[in-house]
Scaffold this motif. Sequence first.
Motif, PDB file in Angstrom:
ATOM      1  N   GLY A  12     -33.690  41.275 -21.559  1.00  0.00           N
ATOM      2  CA  GLY A  12     -32.291  40.936 -21.289  1.00  0.00           C
ATOM      3  C   GLY A  12     -31.982  41.064 -19.807  1.00  0.00           C
ATOM      4  N   ALA A  13     -32.493  42.151 -19.215  1.00  0.00           N
ATOM      5  CA  ALA A  13     -32.255  42.373 -17.786  1.00  0.00           C
ATOM      6  C   ALA A  13     -32.895  41.268 -16.952  1.00  0.00           C
ATOM      7  N   VAL A  14     -34.139  40.923 -17.290  1.00  0.00           N
ATOM      8  CA  VAL A  14     -34.855  39.884 -16.538  1.00  0.00           C
ATOM      9  C   VAL A  14     -34.145  38.536 -16.668  1.00  0.00           C
ATOM     10  N   ILE A  15     -33.752  38.221 -17.897  1.00  0.00           N
ATOM     11  CA  ILE A  15     -33.097  36.925 -18.121  1.00  0.00           C
ATOM     12  C   ILE A  15     -31.768  36.884 -17.351  1.00  0.00           C
ATOM     13  N   TRP A  16     -31.057  38.034 -17.363  1.00  0.00           N
ATOM     14  CA  TRP A  16     -29.776  38.059 -16.642  1.00  0.00           C
ATOM     15  C   TRP A  16     -30.013  37.804 -15.155  1.00  0.00           C
ATOM     16  N   LEU A  17     -31.065  38.437 -14.615  1.00  0.00           N
ATOM     17  CA  LEU A  17     -31.399  38.217 -13.205  1.00  0.00           C
ATOM     18  C   LEU A  17     -31.702  36.740 -12.958  1.00  0.00           C
ATOM     19  N   LEU A  18     -32.487  36.146 -13.845  1.00  0.00           N
ATOM     20  CA  LEU A  18     -32.830  34.727 -13.706  1.00  0.00           C
ATOM     21  C   LEU A  18     -31.581  33.859 -13.784  1.00  0.00           C
ATOM     22  N   ALA A  19     -30.672  34.270 -14.675  1.00  0.00           N
ATOM     23  CA  ALA A  19     -29.470  33.462 -14.870  1.00  0.00           C
ATOM     24  C   ALA A  19     -28.494  33.614 -13.712  1.00  0.00           C
ATOM     25  N   ASN A  20     -28.606  34.734 -12.982  1.00  0.00           N
ATOM     26  CA  ASN A  20     -27.634  34.990 -11.928  1.00  0.00           C
ATOM     27  C   ASN A  20     -28.198  34.936 -10.512  1.00  0.00           C
ATOM     28  N   THR A  21     -29.470  34.583 -10.384  1.00  0.00           N
ATOM     29  CA  THR A  21     -30.027  34.352  -9.061  1.00  0.00           C
ATOM     30  C   THR A  21     -29.983  32.847  -8.829  1.00  0.00           C
ATOM     31  N   THR A  22     -29.279  32.465  -7.783  1.00  0.00           N
ATOM     32  CA  THR A  22     -29.174  31.028  -7.577  1.00  0.00           C
ATOM     33  C   THR A  22     -30.259  30.543  -6.625  1.00  0.00           C
ATOM     34  N   VAL A  23     -30.843  29.423  -6.990  1.00  0.00           N
ATOM     35  CA  VAL A  23     -31.817  28.751  -6.130  1.00  0.00           C
ATOM     36  C   VAL A  23     -31.211  27.397  -5.785  1.00  0.00           C
ATOM     37  N   GLY A  24     -30.832  27.235  -4.525  1.00  0.00           N
ATOM     38  CA  GLY A  24     -30.203  25.983  -4.110  1.00  0.00           C
ATOM     39  C   GLY A  24     -28.919  25.705  -4.867  1.00  0.00           C
ATOM     40  N   GLY A  25     -28.134  26.785  -5.083  1.00  0.00           N
ATOM     41  CA  GLY A  25     -26.830  26.609  -5.709  1.00  0.00           C
ATOM     42  C   GLY A  25     -26.874  26.520  -7.230  1.00  0.00           C
ATOM     43  N   VAL A  26     -28.078  26.548  -7.815  1.00  0.00           N
ATOM     44  CA  VAL A  26     -28.189  26.459  -9.269  1.00  0.00           C
ATOM     45  C   VAL A  26     -28.911  27.709  -9.762  1.00  0.00           C
TER      46      VAL A  26
END
Lengths: 92, 620
Positions: free
Chosen positions: B473-487
């Motif tokens: 859950g923590a990893v997915i949240w990080l992935l979901a909230n780290t933006t790469v080129g605005g996405v």
Amino acid sequence: MFLSEKNGVFPLNELDRGSAAVIAEIKAEPGGGRLAEMGFVPGETVQNGFSSPAGDPTAYLLGGCSLVALRNSEAKNILVKIIAEQKERCNI
Amino acid sequence: MKLTSFKQKRAAETRRLYLLGNPNVGKSTVFNAMTGLRQHTGNWSGKTVDAARGKYTYNDREYELTDLPGTHSVNSGFSEESVTADSIADGGQNAVTLILADASALKRGVALVLEFLENRNGGAVLCVNFCDIAERRGIKINFEKLSDVLGIPAVGITAKKRGDINRLKELIDKNYDSLSKGTAPRRSRSAPEAQLKRAGEICAECSDAPASNTACGLADRVLTSRAFGIPIMLLFFAGILWLTIEGANYPSELLSRLFGYIKPYLAACVPSPVKGILIDGIYGTVTWIVAVMLPPMAIFFPLFTLLEDAGFLPRIAFNLDRCYARCGMSGKQCLTQCMGLGCNAVGVCGCRIMPDEKQRTIAVITNSLIPCNGRFAILISLSAIFIGSMVPDHLAGLMPMLCVLILICLAFAVSWGASLFFSKTLFRGGEAVFAMELPEYRRPEILKTLAVSLITRTIKIVWRAILVSAPTGAVIWLLANTTVGGVPALTRLSMLLDPAGRLIGVDGFILLAFILSLPANEITMPILIMGYTAAGAMTDAGSLSNLSALLSQNGWTLLTAVNMMLLTLFHWPCATTLITIYKETKSLKTLALSFLTPCVIGISLCLITKLLANAVLLIV
């Protein structure tokens, strides 16, 4: 029902439903003694209990105390003979 | 130091016991009662595939009890590797074997005792179980006489009664020294026929039984009849599914509301920099799993365990054996699949009951085609939320049940197809046999079964899911909230997978969710929800009723839901199952086939439904 009867000995899969017999002989089987391990040994009484919806396998009441299911292809390796007088039953 | 030496002394003095008996005489129950362990018992032979070990203390002496797999023959029971190693180490002496028998089938037990005495060193104690049932049937056994005739201590017990177990322990304690001295095998080996005859004589001498027999009851004649056998089985299963779906609905909603209610209070206690990852990431995932997975599992598995304990599962294998015969398999595969319904890793271990190597390999490969409870809960929640909301209200309870029932039947049909394919191509040869004992029906101890099943199965599995899901859950949240080129990175990953997903009628997020949920299938849905919410469609999908809306907003159609369910059934085994497969078979080929088989089947089925849906759209 046609019985491949010879000296009153015939394969277990030809035993009528509900009737009982005594195991006379176990023919050589691929599993090697597996039937004996399940309790199919000469001298034990065996009764045709009931068959599955497809007619095969059949559950046999072995020695009057345990119920063992066998496919016809396995049961034909067990030769049985009908008990002479009354249906002998063991409850133990 | 003193303590260590004391412990060592104790260990040296540990008295060793083996538990031997015919299949289905309640060995696991006696084992559990004596050691206080919770080995799962099942009313079918072959349930205990491993020799389990446990300890207990009686009269200040430590005993180690080894539970051997059920057998009709002494030599095959002791052939298990682990046990032989032990027996060699001390020359087969200094141990006592506890031979367990069923009071209603005493002759078998006595035959086993006779065989034991002829073949083995060391002493034995005969323990006759299920005396309560035998008594109800009017069977009377004279244990003193039995003990005299056999020359070993004999005792009658009912394993459920604590006092009886203590009596057994006392008897062992009293006789251990004299028994464990090790005597040479008594007589030369005699033919099994003679042994059985002698056993019959002994039984006639020591017991008194009425002349009727009850083993072939009405229940079996109905349950296995041509007309009713299979419909009754389906009805039973449908009933369990219906109870599960209907019953889980309310507690699920309640739990998700409760977690939603707690959330803001919890959020207030957490410092803001880690608020997102702790609350939205970990808390969100874990509470989803508890709210959605726990209620259906807590209902389905205890009910299923009841059927299992009653002796119903071997009858299912018996009824369906013809299907397995056609696929070149033994009906016992059905039992491994039923175990797989709980957890595929357990099912894979259970494949040891298969009669030969070829069938075992096929059973291992096809086991994960049967949905385990993690995937089962996804099917239930998806069909309840999505299919349920598509039909009129009065069908809302029935449709999801039918939907899941059809999917389970599909899973079994596909596994037969795959077994047929493998037994005709890669693993040929060998004659399939089906020799299986059908245990008597036993009235399960309902309350105890429910409690044990809830603790050992449900809670354990949910706990494992929570342990895996919290870091994920923590990893997915990080992935979901780290933006790469605005996405968000998660969105980016799913965009990569999107073309492949569209091709088989789902989307990139769904594929990503399946890939990321390799550690445990339970976390597929939370990942999916987090992916969708990260894309900005919705901020809170905590409540179940919002989920349907969330899915629709993300372009879910009936096709998406169906294909998502198909992929849930057939994608790849979870990491735990894969590890178990390798441990069990030590074969990379089997491992690769276990991974690829469901994968290929799932993708093919999704392509087919996609084509069908397109065809329907064209016509309409």
